[in-house]
Design an enzyme around this catalytic site. Structure first.
Site, PDB file in Angstrom:
ATOM      1  N   HIS A 110       0.769  -1.180   0.002  1.00 50.75           N
ATOM      2  CA  HIS A 110      -0.002   0.015   0.171  1.00 50.75           C
ATOM      3  C   HIS A 110       0.871   1.317  -0.015  1.00 50.75           C
ATOM      4  O   HIS A 110       1.999   1.183   0.137  1.00 50.75           O
ATOM      5  CB  HIS A 110      -0.892   0.031   1.130  1.00 50.75           C
ATOM      6  CG  HIS A 110      -2.073  -1.041   1.136  1.00 50.75           C
ATOM      7  ND1 HIS A 110      -3.188  -0.989   1.987  1.00 50.75           N
ATOM      8  CD2 HIS A 110      -2.079  -2.210   0.371  1.00 50.75           C
ATOM      9  CE1 HIS A 110      -4.046  -2.188   1.846  1.00 50.75           C
ATOM     10  NE2 HIS A 110      -3.239  -2.569   0.787  1.00 50.75           N
ATOM     11  N   GLU A 135       1.107   3.768   1.912  1.00 51.36           N
ATOM     12  CA  GLU A 135       1.752   4.111   3.331  1.00 51.36           C
ATOM     13  C   GLU A 135       2.871   3.443   3.580  1.00 51.36           C
ATOM     14  O   GLU A 135       3.868   3.700   4.137  1.00 51.36           O
ATOM     15  CB  GLU A 135       0.534   3.921   4.492  1.00 51.36           C
ATOM     16  CG  GLU A 135      -0.724   4.931   4.212  1.00 51.36           C
ATOM     17  CD  GLU A 135      -1.909   4.148   3.644  1.00 51.36           C
ATOM     18  OE1 GLU A 135      -2.796   4.230   4.022  1.00 51.36           O
ATOM     19  OE2 GLU A 135      -1.584   3.400   2.524  1.00 51.36           O
ATOM     20  N   CYS A 156      -6.146   1.724   5.936  1.00 53.01           N
ATOM     21  CA  CYS A 156      -6.615   0.633   6.485  1.00 53.01           C
ATOM     22  C   CYS A 156      -5.936   0.138   7.736  1.00 53.01           C
ATOM     23  O   CYS A 156      -5.068   0.753   8.260  1.00 53.01           O
ATOM     24  CB  CYS A 156      -6.572  -0.591   5.242  1.00 53.01           C
ATOM     25  SG  CYS A 156      -4.765  -1.079   5.248  1.00 53.01           S
ATOM     26  N   CYS A 198      -2.019  -0.389   7.283  1.00 52.46           N
ATOM     27  CA  CYS A 198      -1.200   0.681   7.285  1.00 52.46           C
ATOM     28  C   CYS A 198      -1.309   1.624   8.775  1.00 52.46           C
ATOM     29  O   CYS A 198      -0.510   2.094   8.990  1.00 52.46           O
ATOM     30  CB  CYS A 198      -1.700   1.676   6.169  1.00 52.46           C
ATOM     31  SG  CYS A 198      -1.615   0.702   4.424  1.00 52.46           S
TER      32      CYS A 198
END
Length: 350
Positions: free
Chosen positions: A58, A60, A88, A91
């Site tokens: 992701h 992040e 999420c 993260c």
């Protein structure tokens, strides 16, 4: 929040949005992130789970990994993470584990958001570290980018359902999806069957435009007889509106089964109608010198605002990528036909 802090946050969030745009160009869900320390960006990242075949990639996580390497320390206690979409659970956990001072996000994520939308990881009293949270920074811009991405993906899904002519071939859905593993950004793919010269065939092209405008300059790349639109993937990273088209029989376009269905004049007519389909202030068509016969036909049509430019050759393509859209001999009728036509005397090309 002070006005000065808001201005700073918006400035850094725009850099995160630029990362999100880069994700979209790569065919990934457009989420971007930057890590800031003492007012300086030390790392950035964007979504890349498809390209890297990594469910943890992701935006992040990619940005935090890059920041830790840049500082030589996995603890980022004096850093702020800016991300275009609410993190999420994974993260949010990574942000806490890195001891971030602050997390700033743009749009909320009602399905998976772990900073208040579904629940809030950061407010758990048992945690031994507290991270400051600011949400809603440039939320409209972040949301618009995501909405456009999924609208385009729905359109592409619908376009892939169009019927196939009996005298033509098309890659299966699974084969097309597998192209992403070879680095082909599926999000850039566009299709049409509306051109009269196609007579119901489906034409494919790659397009880096997020929001096309008729007031812009546009670069169109045409492949040679031995390659297809993926030869110009690097060019699609340009800030300029850039398109790479597959003629019928090539790449991800529908492929007439018989070589006799191909002619230089027909391919030129399809190309001319494709160019006319795109409204731009000026349009520059570039193709390898081997396609000179096709380019000459296009020039004779005097399409407004179109300038034709011959390239020495197409960029080199890896063997796997170059063969990807041609799983069997039937799919190669177009390349075989055009190769023969372009090497024939002028009177035989039509």
């Amino acid at each position: 929040m002070s006005d000065a802090q808001l201005i700073l946050d918006e400035g850094f969030m725009r850099l995160a949005l630029a990362q999100a745009q880069a994700a979209a160009l790569a065919g990934e869900v457009p989420v971007g992130a930057v890590v800031v320390r003492h007012g300086e960006v030390i790392a950035s990242g964007h979504n890349s789970p498809l390209g890297s075949i990594d469910p943890c990639a992701h935006a992040e996580v990619n940005a935090l990994r890059a920041a830790a390497k840049a500082l030589g320390n996995y603890r980022l206690e004096d850093c702020t993470l800016y991300v275009t979409l609410e993190p999420c659970v994974m993260c949010s956990g990574a942000a806490l584990a890195s001891r971030l001072q602050r997390v700033v996000f743009g749009a909320t994520e009602p399905k998976t958001g772990a900073v208040g939308s579904v629940f809030n990881v950061f407010t758990q009293p048992q945690l031994n570290h507290q991270t400051q949270i600011t949400g809603g920074i440039l939320a409209c811009e972040s949301t618009a980018l995501l909405q456009l991405f999924f609208e385009e993906r729905r359109k592409q899904h619908d376009q892939q359902r169009v019927p196939l002519r009996e005298d033509a071939l098309r890659l299966t859905d699974s084969a097309t999806a597998a192209m992403a593993t070879l680095g082909l950004p599926a999000q850039l793919s566009r299709y049409t069957q509306s051109l009269p010269a196609l007579q119901g065939l489906r034409l494919h092209w790659l397009d880096n435009a997020v929001s096309p405008s008729s007031d812009e300059e546009m670069q169109v790349f045409l492949h040679g007889p031995d390659d297809w639109s993926a030869a110009y993937l690097e060019a699609l990273h340009s800030a300029q509106r850039t398109v790479a088209v597959d003629l019928p029989g090539f790449g991800l376009s529908d492929k007439p089964k018989k070589e006799s269905q191909h002619s230089v004049a027909w391919h030129a007519q399809v190309l001319a109608e494709f160019l006319a389909l795109h409204k731009a202030k000026s349009l520059r068509l570039a193709a390898p010198h081997s396609m000179q016969a096709v380019l000459a036909h296009v020039q004779e049509m005097n399409i407004p605002n179109v300038v034709v430019h011959a390239l020495p050759a197409s960029p080199p393509m890896g063997q796997v990528l170059s063969q990807a859209p041609y799983p069997d001999k039937g799919h190669l009728a177009g390349p075989r036909a055009l190769r023969t036509l372009l090497s024939a005397p002028t009177r035989l090309r039509h």
